[in-house]
Design an enzyme around this catalytic site. Structure first.
Site, PDB file in Angstrom:
ATOM      1  N   SER A  63     -47.335 -73.417  -7.131  1.00 45.16           N
ATOM      2  CA  SER A  63     -47.320 -74.879  -6.945  1.00 45.16           C
ATOM      3  C   SER A  63     -48.317 -75.286  -5.877  1.00 45.16           C
ATOM      4  O   SER A  63     -49.112 -76.220  -6.054  1.00 45.16           O
ATOM      5  CB  SER A  63     -45.926 -75.353  -6.529  1.00 45.16           C
TER       6      SER A  63
ATOM      7  N   ASP B 284     -44.070 -84.315 -11.121  1.00 46.10           N
ATOM      8  CA  ASP B 284     -43.319 -83.477 -10.187  1.00 46.10           C
ATOM      9  C   ASP B 284     -41.973 -84.130  -9.891  1.00 46.10           C
ATOM     10  O   ASP B 284     -41.414 -84.809 -10.764  1.00 46.10           O
ATOM     11  CB  ASP B 284     -44.136 -83.273  -8.906  1.00 46.10           C
TER      12      ASP B 284
ATOM     13  N   HIS C  16     -40.476 -81.278  -3.033  1.00 44.29           N
ATOM     14  CA  HIS C  16     -41.556 -80.548  -3.692  1.00 44.29           C
ATOM     15  C   HIS C  16     -42.724 -81.461  -4.043  1.00 44.29           C
ATOM     16  O   HIS C  16     -43.890 -81.148  -3.757  1.00 44.29           O
ATOM     17  CB  HIS C  16     -41.011 -79.868  -4.945  1.00 44.29           C
TER      18      HIS C  16
END
Length: 710
Positions: free
Chosen positions: A543, A160, A231
């Protein structure tokens, strides 16, 4: 010639045809294959290509002399390929998840390699987007974390944007430390990766940028595993954030947080980056494959990839195959709004779509008792104050349009102070608007949609209710006619949304070899921590859903010690069915509390995936089934309970097809297996889906989704 070699030759031939601009289909392949053709470019110009060699990497190789021989063989094959194109050093070498190279080639060199002996796939590197939805526009509703325990001794690898471990969510706890392995992945302190961040909780930290390119990075990007975006930290929070961490908003504690597997360890592989233009942000496939390769070498138990992609077999999917061969539970996001099928359509990946979660609502009460319902997550007592339209409170030098949208610096404090401000959606992020109100000394905000759109219960800087367009117009009109009017903003009890698949979650293709997505999980705004001490935000999209499932897999592997295939089977067969079909919802919504009691599981030997891909095996023992027209399928089920049980079999949900399951019942002792046969003998020729249901004597229900299509 072997079937595997024949397949690779067909693939190379198709790639060659595609490179010459011909419309070529490879109908005989079990999965759609990415026919990446070297594009025309200036003479001598080079681009980054991924070159995958025939055969597996070292992922499933047992330690010993044979592995060392395989290692030298892979090195020799790679050196021979480099010599063929006159290269000295590749950008990356891949040897664990797959045998391949990332190197810069001219278009002519790439075309030459397509037909080179031993080469299975050549494709140009691409930059892919993360599978989360934009926080400015995705629905955000406060969702609960996991239980107080779970995941001890399991490592969750996260490919990620990195991690900010400087939060209680990722500190080493007593339970995490007790479950730590003797042999853990490596975690090397770096100048930007603070001292003490490598702990029993955070057991690996690596970054990969050569594919994306250092010269393409935004100035705020950090060449270290640290998260620049948020994120990766949010995904890690959802999957494996520590338990019992207080969630505070504006000084108020609104609950205690826990990831789905709070006692699991996390391994960080940063392969997604920010560019000066946010439209260029993303993850190079070269970096993604490097990250997957390293994670597999590190021995992670669960691998999370919240990155979108095409519904085809490409180098990333082949790297994930290597992870599956190493008995890693591979979890990936289905993506949003995909055309022609979900991302990650291969059968060795647990592909996750997005469904609804919990809902927090609020209301705006007007004089006369009128109540307007919207979304709200603000804690504390109701807010009672006079109301003002933001457009009527423009600061000196700010336009009325900017004030209407509550853009930063656009509001006049002398007008806004101690008032609830009515702001229109658009222009800037939703939370940015409430921050503007707070800086102008406002005490609350009503966010109003100006057209069709979701309602979002964000964690705002001031108490906020988000209204739809119709109610927003009513409120604006009321405020205009009541310049001294007062309103009350208050939260309503948290409820669970009606379980359904969110409309933007990618759906599967009826032409795929195995139905996708496999399952869905909450993806309409799941709470997670953000970097830099900024507290908490919501993550939406597949996600968040993938992170939820990765945490569930970690809990299950810790509790039951099952193989990756059995773990995946349990998550699929215990899922809560949804009204949507198999190609929308897969088996349904993952149920964290049910996965450890599936009654039966379906196992897949990790070597079977490659045999199937190479055409040496007709089918896989997956929990998802598809029959085209009429046909017969078999599956082998194993009793994972502690006692002998009878299991009855049936087909449910079919009106237009005759579907039968034999035998009608089986008796299995602990660890015993039996084969069941599913027959579709008659139908109207239209697509229909249902399930094969196996009911156990102890009340277990093992449900295998079944798609009947043309």
């Amino acid at each position: 010639m072997s079937t595997s070699r024949s397949r690779h030759r067909r693939l190379r031939a198709a790639l060659t045809a595609a490179s010459m601009g011909l419309a070529t289909a490879v109908a005989s392949l079990a999965l759609p294959v990415a026919l990446t053709a070297p594009q025309a470019s200036a003479a001598g110009a080079t681009e980054l290509y991924l070159v995958t060699m025939d055969g597996p990497g070292l992922a499933a190789a047992p330690p010993g002399p044979a592995t060392e021989i395989a290692r030298w063989r892979i090195r020799a094959e790679q050196e021979a390929l480099l010599a063929r194109v006159g290269a000295t050093q590749p950008v990356y070498r891949y040897s664990t998840a797959l045998n391949g190279l990332a190197l810069r080639l001219t278009a002519a060199e790439a075309r030459d390699l397509v037909t080179a002996p031993g080469v299975a796939l050549v494709e140009e590197a691409q930059v892919r987007r993360l599978a989360g939805r934009d926080l400015a526009d995705d629905p955000a509703r406060l969702s609960p974390g996991g239980a107080r325990r779970g995941g001890q001794g399991v490592v969750v690898g996260l490919v990620d944007t990195g991690l900010d471990p400087d939060t209680p969510l990722f500190s080493a706890t007593a339970r995490v430390s007790r479950g730590a392995r003797d042999r853990a992945p490596s975690c090397m302190p770096e100048p930007a990766w603070g001292p003490g961040w490598c702990t029993d909780k955070v057991v690996a930290g690596h970054w990969f940028v050569a594919g994306f390119g250092v010269d393409r990075l935004a100035s705020r990007a950090t060449l270290a595993p640290v998260d620049d975006v948020g994120h990766g930290t949010q995904v890690a929070s959802i999957a494996a954030g520590n338990a019992d961490v207080p969630v505070r908003v504006r000084g108020n504690e609104i609950g205690r947080y826990a990831g789905i597997a709070p006692d699991a360890q996390v391994a960080v592989y940063k392969a997604c980056w920010t560019a000066p233009d946010p439209a260029d942000d993303g993850c190079s496939t070269a970096d993604l494959v490097a990250a997957i390769d390293r994670a597999v070498a590190d021995g992670v138990d669960v691998l999370n990839l919240s990155v979108a992609g095409p519904p085809t077999l490409d180098t990333v999917e082949l790297a994930l195959l290597g992870a599956a061969e190493a008995d890693v539970v591979v979890v990936a996001a289905a993506g949003g709004d995909a055309v022609g099928g979900t991302a990650h359509s291969s059968p060795w990946v647990t592909t996750v779509g997005a469904g609804t979660g919990t809902v927090r609502r609020g209301e705006v009460r007007l004089g006369g008792g009128t109540r307007l319902l919207g979304a709200m997550s603000s804690p504390g007592e109701p807010v009672r104050a006079r109301v003002v339209r933001a457009a009527d409170a423009a600061a000196r030098g700010a336009s009325r349009a900017a004030a209407r949208r509550c853009e930063p610096g656009s509001l006049d404090t002398s007008v806004v102070a101690e008032r609830v401000v009515l702001c229109e959606r658009g222009g800037v992020g939703r939370v940015d608007k409430s921050q503007t109100v707070a800086e102008a000394d406002g005490v609350g905000m009503v966010l109003v949609n100006t057209g069709a759109g979701d309602l979002s219960a964000d964690l705002h800087a001031v108490p906020t209710v988000h209204l739809g367009a119709d109610d927003g117009r009513r409120l604006m009109s009321w405020a205009a006619s009541h310049p001294r009017g007062r309103v009350i903003l208050s939260a309503r009890p948290v409820t669970r949304a009606v379980p359904r698949v969110l409309e933007w979650s990618s759906t599967g293709s009826p032409a795929a070899a195995y139905p996708k997505p496999d399952v869905v999980a909450p993806g309409d705004g799941v709470l997670g921590a953000v970097p830099g001490g900024q507290g908490w935000q919501f993550l939406g999209g597949t996600s968040a859903a993938a992170a939820w499932v990765s945490g569930t897999a970690a809990r299950l592997r810790a509790e039951r010690g099952w193989s990756a295939a059995a773990t995946r089977s349990a998550m699929v067969t215990t899922a809560e069915p949804l009204p949507a079909g198999v190609l929308d919802a897969g088996a349904g919504r993952v149920r964290v509390q049910a996965v450890d009691s599936p009654g039966l599981v379906l196992g897949v030997d990790p070597t079977d995936y490659r045999d199937w891909l190479d055409g040496e095996r007709l089918g896989l023992n997956t929990p998802a089934l598809v029959v085209r027209g009429e046909g017969t399928l078999t599956r082998t089920v194993t009793n994972v309970g502690r006692r002998a049980r009878y299991f009855s079999t049936s087909a449910v949900g079919f009106d237009r097809h005759d579907v039968s399951v034999t035998p009608a019942a089986v008796r299995l002792g602990p660890g015993e297996s039996a084969r069941i046969t599913v027959r579709v003998t008659r139908g109207e020729g239209t697509q229909e889906d249902g399930a094969v249901l196996l009911r156990g004597g102890a009340g277990t229900r093992t449900r295998l989704p079944l798609l009947v299509t043309r």
